[in-house]
Design a protein around this motif. Sequence first.
Motif, PDB file in Angstrom:
ATOM      1  N   ARG A 141       0.994  -1.297   0.071  1.00 56.83           N
ATOM      2  CA  ARG A 141      -0.131  -0.092  -0.072  1.00 56.83           C
ATOM      3  C   ARG A 141       0.806   1.223   0.108  1.00 56.83           C
ATOM      4  O   ARG A 141       0.602   2.185  -0.807  1.00 56.83           O
ATOM      5  N   ALA A 142       1.895   1.136   0.941  1.00 55.32           N
ATOM      6  CA  ALA A 142       2.528   2.602   1.032  1.00 55.32           C
ATOM      7  C   ALA A 142       3.226   3.031  -0.120  1.00 55.32           C
ATOM      8  O   ALA A 142       3.211   4.131  -0.913  1.00 55.32           O
ATOM      9  N   PRO A 143       4.117   1.946  -0.855  1.00 51.53           N
ATOM     10  CA  PRO A 143       4.676   2.471  -2.123  1.00 51.53           C
ATOM     11  C   PRO A 143       3.810   2.788  -3.219  1.00 51.53           C
ATOM     12  O   PRO A 143       4.193   3.645  -4.291  1.00 51.53           O
ATOM     13  N   VAL A 144       2.615   2.197  -3.248  1.00 54.89           N
ATOM     14  CA  VAL A 144       1.662   2.358  -4.456  1.00 54.89           C
ATOM     15  C   VAL A 144       1.144   3.683  -4.042  1.00 54.89           C
ATOM     16  O   VAL A 144       0.936   4.486  -5.172  1.00 54.89           O
ATOM     17  N   VAL A 145       0.789   3.888  -3.027  1.00 51.43           N
ATOM     18  CA  VAL A 145       0.042   5.327  -2.647  1.00 51.43           C
ATOM     19  C   VAL A 145       1.190   6.428  -3.151  1.00 51.43           C
ATOM     20  O   VAL A 145       0.886   7.588  -3.602  1.00 51.43           O
ATOM     21  N   ASN A 146       2.399   6.250  -2.580  1.00 53.61           N
ATOM     22  CA  ASN A 146       3.577   7.137  -2.862  1.00 53.61           C
ATOM     23  C   ASN A 146       3.783   7.441  -4.474  1.00 53.61           C
ATOM     24  O   ASN A 146       3.751   8.398  -4.888  1.00 53.61           O
ATOM     25  N   LEU A 147       3.676   6.240  -5.129  1.00 51.69           N
ATOM     26  CA  LEU A 147       3.731   6.219  -6.593  1.00 51.69           C
ATOM     27  C   LEU A 147       2.602   7.187  -7.300  1.00 51.69           C
ATOM     28  O   LEU A 147       2.948   8.048  -8.052  1.00 51.69           O
ATOM     29  N   MET A 148       1.388   6.813  -6.801  1.00 50.86           N
ATOM     30  CA  MET A 148       0.388   7.944  -7.266  1.00 50.86           C
ATOM     31  C   MET A 148       0.629   9.429  -7.132  1.00 50.86           C
ATOM     32  O   MET A 148       0.537   9.979  -7.809  1.00 50.86           O
ATOM     33  N   ARG A 149       0.778   9.663  -5.593  1.00 52.59           N
ATOM     34  CA  ARG A 149       1.177  11.038  -5.008  1.00 52.59           C
ATOM     35  C   ARG A 149       2.066  11.624  -6.166  1.00 52.59           C
ATOM     36  O   ARG A 149       2.200  12.654  -6.587  1.00 52.59           O
ATOM     37  N   ASP A 150       3.264  10.815  -6.335  1.00 57.20           N
ATOM     38  CA  ASP A 150       4.447  11.344  -7.167  1.00 57.20           C
ATOM     39  C   ASP A 150       4.049  11.731  -8.669  1.00 57.20           C
ATOM     40  O   ASP A 150       4.042  13.015  -9.087  1.00 57.20           O
ATOM     41  N   ALA A 151       3.147  10.773  -9.037  1.00 59.66           N
ATOM     42  CA  ALA A 151       2.614  11.025 -10.591  1.00 59.66           C
ATOM     43  C   ALA A 151       1.683  12.266 -10.563  1.00 59.66           C
ATOM     44  O   ALA A 151       1.825  13.012 -11.610  1.00 59.66           O
ATOM     45  N   VAL A 152       0.902  12.397  -9.456  1.00 61.49           N
ATOM     46  CA  VAL A 152       0.068  13.631  -9.519  1.00 61.49           C
ATOM     47  C   VAL A 152       0.870  14.734  -9.317  1.00 61.49           C
ATOM     48  O   VAL A 152       0.612  15.926 -10.171  1.00 61.49           O
ATOM     49  N   MET A 153       1.973  14.838  -8.475  1.00 59.02           N
ATOM     50  CA  MET A 153       2.677  15.938  -8.130  1.00 59.02           C
ATOM     51  C   MET A 153       3.419  16.470  -9.400  1.00 59.02           C
ATOM     52  O   MET A 153       3.668  17.384  -9.973  1.00 59.02           O
ATOM     53  N   GLY A 154       3.811  15.464 -10.294  1.00 60.90           N
ATOM     54  CA  GLY A 154       4.537  15.507 -11.550  1.00 60.90           C
ATOM     55  C   GLY A 154       3.717  16.053 -12.776  1.00 60.90           C
ATOM     56  O   GLY A 154       4.168  17.060 -13.389  1.00 60.90           O
ATOM     57  N   SER A 155       2.481  15.649 -12.387  1.00 63.91           N
ATOM     58  CA  SER A 155       1.498  16.290 -13.326  1.00 63.91           C
ATOM     59  C   SER A 155       1.281  17.648 -13.083  1.00 63.91           C
ATOM     60  O   SER A 155       1.256  18.501 -14.282  1.00 63.91           O
ATOM     61  N   ASP A 156       1.123  18.214 -12.028  1.00 66.39           N
ATOM     62  CA  ASP A 156       0.921  19.418 -11.495  1.00 66.39           C
ATOM     63  C   ASP A 156       2.241  20.179 -12.067  1.00 66.39           C
ATOM     64  O   ASP A 156       2.207  21.497 -12.643  1.00 66.39           O
ATOM     65  N   ALA A 157       3.449  19.710 -11.818  1.00 65.70           N
ATOM     66  CA  ALA A 157       4.539  20.512 -12.206  1.00 65.70           C
ATOM     67  C   ALA A 157       4.377  20.613 -13.637  1.00 65.70           C
ATOM     68  O   ALA A 157       5.383  21.630 -14.259  1.00 65.70           O
ATOM     69  N   ALA A 158       4.094  19.720 -14.460  1.00 68.67           N
ATOM     70  CA  ALA A 158       3.945  19.817 -15.837  1.00 68.67           C
ATOM     71  C   ALA A 158       2.743  20.405 -16.476  1.00 68.67           C
ATOM     72  O   ALA A 158       2.361  20.253 -17.694  1.00 68.67           O
ATOM     73  N   GLY A 159       2.137  21.468 -15.683  1.00 65.40           N
ATOM     74  CA  GLY A 159       0.996  22.043 -15.986  1.00 65.40           C
ATOM     75  C   GLY A 159      -0.205  21.444 -16.575  1.00 65.40           C
ATOM     76  O   GLY A 159      -1.212  21.763 -17.220  1.00 65.40           O
TER      77      GLY A 159
END
Length: 178
Positions: A141-159
Amino acid sequence: MSDSGNRFHYFRLSADDRILWGGYDAIYHPGNRVEPSHDLRPETFAVLERNFAATFPQLDGIRFTHRWGGAIDTTTRFSVTFGDVMGGRVHYALGYTGLGVGATRWAAGILRDKVLRPQADLLRLRFVRSSPLPIPPEPLRAPVVNLMRDAVMGSDAAGGERGLFLRAMDALGVGFDS
Ligand SMILES: Cc1cc2nc3c(=O)[nH]c(=O)nc-3n(C[C@H](O)[C@H](O)[C@H](O)COP(=O)(O)OP(=O)(O)OC[C@H]3O[C@@H](n4cnc5c(N)ncnc54)[C@H](O)[C@@H]3O)c2cc1C
Protein backbone atom coordinates in the motif's frame (compact mmCIF):
# COMPACT_ATOMS: atom_id res chain seq x y z
CA MET A 1 -13.19 28.73 -4.91
CA SER A 2 -10.51 26.25 -5.71
CA ASP A 3 -7.60 26.11 -8.11
CA SER A 4 -7.36 23.43 -10.75
CA GLY A 5 -4.29 21.46 -9.66
CA ASN A 6 -4.53 17.75 -8.99
CA ARG A 7 -3.47 18.68 -5.48
CA PHE A 8 -5.77 21.64 -5.26
CA HIS A 9 -6.28 24.43 -2.75
CA TYR A 10 -9.74 25.53 -1.72
CA PHE A 11 -10.40 28.96 -0.27
CA ARG A 12 -13.29 31.13 0.80
CA LEU A 13 -14.15 34.29 2.65
CA SER A 14 -15.45 33.71 6.16
CA ALA A 15 -18.45 35.54 7.59
CA ASP A 16 -16.07 37.90 9.44
CA ASP A 17 -14.18 38.78 6.26
CA ARG A 18 -11.16 36.54 6.67
CA ILE A 19 -9.74 33.95 4.31
CA LEU A 20 -9.97 30.22 4.88
CA TRP A 21 -7.26 28.48 2.87
CA GLY A 22 -6.85 24.71 2.75
CA GLY A 23 -6.32 21.51 0.80
CA TYR A 24 -3.22 20.48 -1.12
CA ASP A 25 -1.27 18.08 1.09
CA ALA A 26 -2.47 14.50 1.59
CA ILE A 27 -0.06 12.41 3.61
CA TYR A 28 -0.39 8.67 3.99
CA HIS A 29 1.17 7.21 7.14
CA PRO A 30 2.33 3.63 6.48
CA GLY A 31 0.30 0.92 8.15
CA ASN A 32 -2.86 3.08 7.99
CA ARG A 33 -1.75 4.93 11.11
CA VAL A 34 -4.25 7.57 12.26
CA GLU A 35 -3.18 9.57 15.32
CA PRO A 36 -4.19 12.95 16.75
CA SER A 37 -0.61 14.18 16.31
CA HIS A 38 -0.98 13.76 12.53
CA ASP A 39 -3.68 16.44 12.49
CA LEU A 40 -1.18 19.25 13.20
CA ARG A 41 1.67 18.80 10.75
CA PRO A 42 4.04 21.83 10.69
CA GLU A 43 5.47 20.91 7.25
CA THR A 44 1.99 20.96 5.74
CA PHE A 45 1.14 24.31 7.33
CA ALA A 46 4.43 25.76 5.99
CA VAL A 47 3.61 24.55 2.46
CA LEU A 48 0.10 26.00 2.68
CA GLU A 49 1.44 29.37 3.86
CA ARG A 50 4.04 29.42 1.08
CA ASN A 51 1.44 28.61 -1.57
CA PHE A 52 -0.93 31.22 -0.15
CA ALA A 53 1.80 33.88 -0.47
CA ALA A 54 2.46 32.77 -4.05
CA THR A 55 -1.25 33.00 -4.90
CA PHE A 56 -1.84 36.34 -3.17
CA PRO A 57 1.54 38.18 -3.26
CA GLN A 58 -0.26 41.43 -2.42
CA LEU A 59 -1.13 39.93 1.00
CA ASP A 60 2.50 39.20 1.83
CA GLY A 61 3.13 39.56 5.57
CA ILE A 62 -0.29 38.60 6.89
CA ARG A 63 -0.34 35.83 9.48
CA PHE A 64 -2.60 32.82 9.91
CA THR A 65 -4.41 32.78 13.24
CA HIS A 66 -5.77 29.21 13.14
CA ARG A 67 -4.53 25.92 11.74
CA TRP A 68 -6.12 22.49 11.72
CA GLY A 69 -6.15 19.22 9.85
CA GLY A 70 -7.68 15.78 10.05
CA ALA A 71 -7.95 12.32 8.63
CA ILE A 72 -9.86 11.82 5.40
CA ASP A 73 -10.97 8.56 3.85
CA THR A 74 -10.48 7.62 0.24
CA THR A 75 -11.00 4.91 -2.36
CA THR A 76 -9.20 4.39 -5.66
CA ARG A 77 -12.11 6.29 -7.26
CA PHE A 78 -11.46 9.29 -4.99
CA SER A 79 -15.18 9.61 -4.30
CA VAL A 80 -17.88 8.07 -2.17
CA THR A 81 -18.63 4.38 -2.53
CA PHE A 82 -21.45 2.26 -1.10
CA GLY A 83 -21.74 -1.20 0.34
CA ASP A 84 -23.71 -3.56 2.55
CA VAL A 85 -22.51 -5.87 5.31
CA MET A 86 -24.09 -8.28 7.78
CA GLY A 87 -26.38 -9.81 5.19
CA GLY A 88 -27.69 -6.43 4.07
CA ARG A 89 -28.66 -5.29 7.56
CA VAL A 90 -25.95 -2.56 7.56
CA HIS A 91 -25.43 -0.12 4.68
CA TYR A 92 -22.45 2.21 4.46
CA ALA A 93 -21.14 5.13 2.41
CA LEU A 94 -17.47 6.06 2.68
CA GLY A 95 -14.44 7.32 0.80
CA TYR A 96 -15.33 10.99 0.33
CA THR A 97 -11.65 11.88 -0.16
CA GLY A 98 -12.02 15.23 1.59
CA LEU A 99 -15.02 16.26 -0.52
CA GLY A 100 -17.81 15.22 1.77
CA VAL A 101 -19.79 18.23 2.92
CA GLY A 102 -22.11 18.17 -0.07
CA ALA A 103 -21.54 14.55 -0.99
CA THR A 104 -22.55 13.19 2.42
CA ARG A 105 -25.99 14.73 1.98
CA TRP A 106 -26.41 13.08 -1.41
CA ALA A 107 -25.04 9.76 -0.12
CA ALA A 108 -27.39 9.86 2.87
CA GLY A 109 -30.25 9.88 0.36
CA ILE A 110 -28.82 6.76 -1.25
CA LEU A 111 -28.61 5.02 2.13
CA ARG A 112 -32.16 6.10 2.92
CA ASP A 113 -33.35 4.61 -0.38
CA LYS A 114 -31.47 1.37 0.25
CA VAL A 115 -33.44 0.95 3.46
CA LEU A 116 -36.80 2.48 2.63
CA ARG A 117 -37.14 2.53 -1.18
CA PRO A 118 -35.13 -0.33 -2.68
CA GLN A 119 -36.77 0.29 -6.11
CA ALA A 120 -35.59 3.94 -6.29
CA ASP A 121 -33.99 5.10 -9.56
CA LEU A 122 -30.79 6.36 -7.93
CA LEU A 123 -29.94 2.86 -6.71
CA ARG A 124 -29.65 1.71 -10.34
CA LEU A 125 -26.76 4.08 -11.09
CA ARG A 126 -23.57 2.18 -11.98
CA PHE A 127 -21.72 4.62 -9.72
CA VAL A 128 -23.84 3.40 -6.79
CA ARG A 129 -23.84 -0.31 -7.66
CA SER A 130 -20.19 -0.79 -8.66
CA SER A 131 -17.20 -0.91 -6.34
CA PRO A 132 -13.86 0.82 -6.90
CA LEU A 133 -10.72 -1.26 -7.41
CA PRO A 134 -9.41 -2.18 -3.97
CA ILE A 135 -6.34 -0.38 -2.61
CA PRO A 136 -3.72 -3.12 -2.09
CA PRO A 137 -2.88 -4.08 1.50
CA GLU A 138 0.46 -3.31 3.17
CA PRO A 139 3.33 -3.71 2.52
CA LEU A 140 2.30 -2.81 -1.04
CA ARG A 141 0.00 0.00 0.00
CA ALA A 142 2.60 2.59 1.00
CA PRO A 143 4.69 2.35 -2.20
CA VAL A 144 1.56 2.34 -4.39
CA VAL A 145 0.15 5.42 -2.65
CA ASN A 146 3.51 7.19 -2.97
CA LEU A 147 3.77 6.27 -6.64
CA MET A 148 0.36 7.77 -7.28
CA ARG A 149 1.18 10.91 -5.28
CA ASP A 150 4.47 11.40 -7.16
CA ALA A 151 2.68 11.00 -10.50
CA VAL A 152 0.06 13.54 -9.51
CA MET A 153 2.72 15.99 -8.30
CA GLY A 154 4.62 15.48 -11.57
CA SER A 155 1.46 16.25 -13.53
CA ASP A 156 0.92 19.49 -11.58
CA ALA A 157 4.54 20.49 -12.17
CA ALA A 158 4.08 19.81 -15.90
CA GLY A 159 1.06 22.13 -16.15
CA GLY A 160 -1.52 19.35 -15.86
CA GLU A 161 -0.09 17.02 -18.51
CA ARG A 162 -0.95 13.41 -17.67
CA GLY A 163 1.87 10.97 -18.28
CA LEU A 164 1.55 7.32 -19.23
CA PHE A 165 1.07 6.14 -15.64
CA LEU A 166 -1.79 8.55 -14.89
CA ARG A 167 -3.45 7.82 -18.23
CA ALA A 168 -3.31 4.10 -17.43
CA MET A 169 -4.83 4.81 -14.00
CA ASP A 170 -7.60 6.90 -15.63
CA ALA A 171 -8.41 3.96 -17.89
CA LEU A 172 -8.62 1.66 -14.86
CA GLY A 173 -10.99 4.02 -13.06
CA VAL A 174 -8.41 5.18 -10.52
CA GLY A 175 -8.23 8.85 -9.51
CA PHE A 176 -10.20 12.09 -9.74
CA ASP A 177 -10.11 12.17 -13.55
CA SER A 178 -11.10 8.55 -14.14
C1 LIG B 1 -9.33 18.95 7.69
C2 LIG B 1 -10.51 18.54 6.84
C3 LIG B 1 -10.99 19.42 5.89
C4 LIG B 1 -12.07 19.06 5.11
N1 LIG B 1 -12.51 19.97 4.21
C5 LIG B 1 -13.56 19.69 3.45
C6 LIG B 1 -14.06 20.66 2.52
O1 LIG B 1 -13.54 21.78 2.41
N2 LIG B 1 -15.11 20.32 1.75
C7 LIG B 1 -15.71 19.11 1.84
O2 LIG B 1 -16.68 18.87 1.13
N3 LIG B 1 -15.28 18.16 2.74
C8 LIG B 1 -14.23 18.43 3.54
N4 LIG B 1 -13.78 17.49 4.43
C9 LIG B 1 -14.43 16.16 4.47
C10 LIG B 1 -15.75 16.19 5.24
O3 LIG B 1 -15.53 16.80 6.48
C11 LIG B 1 -16.21 14.71 5.44
O4 LIG B 1 -16.24 14.04 4.19
C12 LIG B 1 -17.60 14.66 6.06
O5 LIG B 1 -17.61 15.37 7.27
C13 LIG B 1 -17.97 13.20 6.32
O6 LIG B 1 -19.25 13.20 6.93
P1 LIG B 1 -19.77 11.96 7.75
O7 LIG B 1 -21.12 12.36 8.27
O8 LIG B 1 -19.66 10.71 6.93
O9 LIG B 1 -18.71 11.78 8.94
P2 LIG B 1 -18.35 12.80 10.12
O10 LIG B 1 -18.63 14.23 9.75
O11 LIG B 1 -16.97 12.42 10.54
O12 LIG B 1 -19.40 12.40 11.23
C14 LIG B 1 -19.32 11.18 11.96
C15 LIG B 1 -19.90 11.47 13.33
O13 LIG B 1 -20.06 10.23 14.05
C16 LIG B 1 -19.62 10.43 15.37
N5 LIG B 1 -19.22 9.10 15.89
C17 LIG B 1 -18.14 8.36 15.58
N6 LIG B 1 -18.15 7.20 16.24
C18 LIG B 1 -19.27 7.20 16.98
C19 LIG B 1 -19.85 6.26 17.89
N7 LIG B 1 -19.28 5.09 18.14
N8 LIG B 1 -21.02 6.60 18.48
C20 LIG B 1 -21.63 7.78 18.21
N9 LIG B 1 -21.13 8.71 17.35
C21 LIG B 1 -19.97 8.42 16.76
C22 LIG B 1 -18.44 11.40 15.25
O14 LIG B 1 -18.21 12.06 16.47
C23 LIG B 1 -18.97 12.36 14.18
O15 LIG B 1 -19.73 13.42 14.71
C24 LIG B 1 -12.69 17.79 5.25
C25 LIG B 1 -12.20 16.90 6.21
C26 LIG B 1 -11.13 17.27 6.98
C27 LIG B 1 -10.65 16.29 8.03
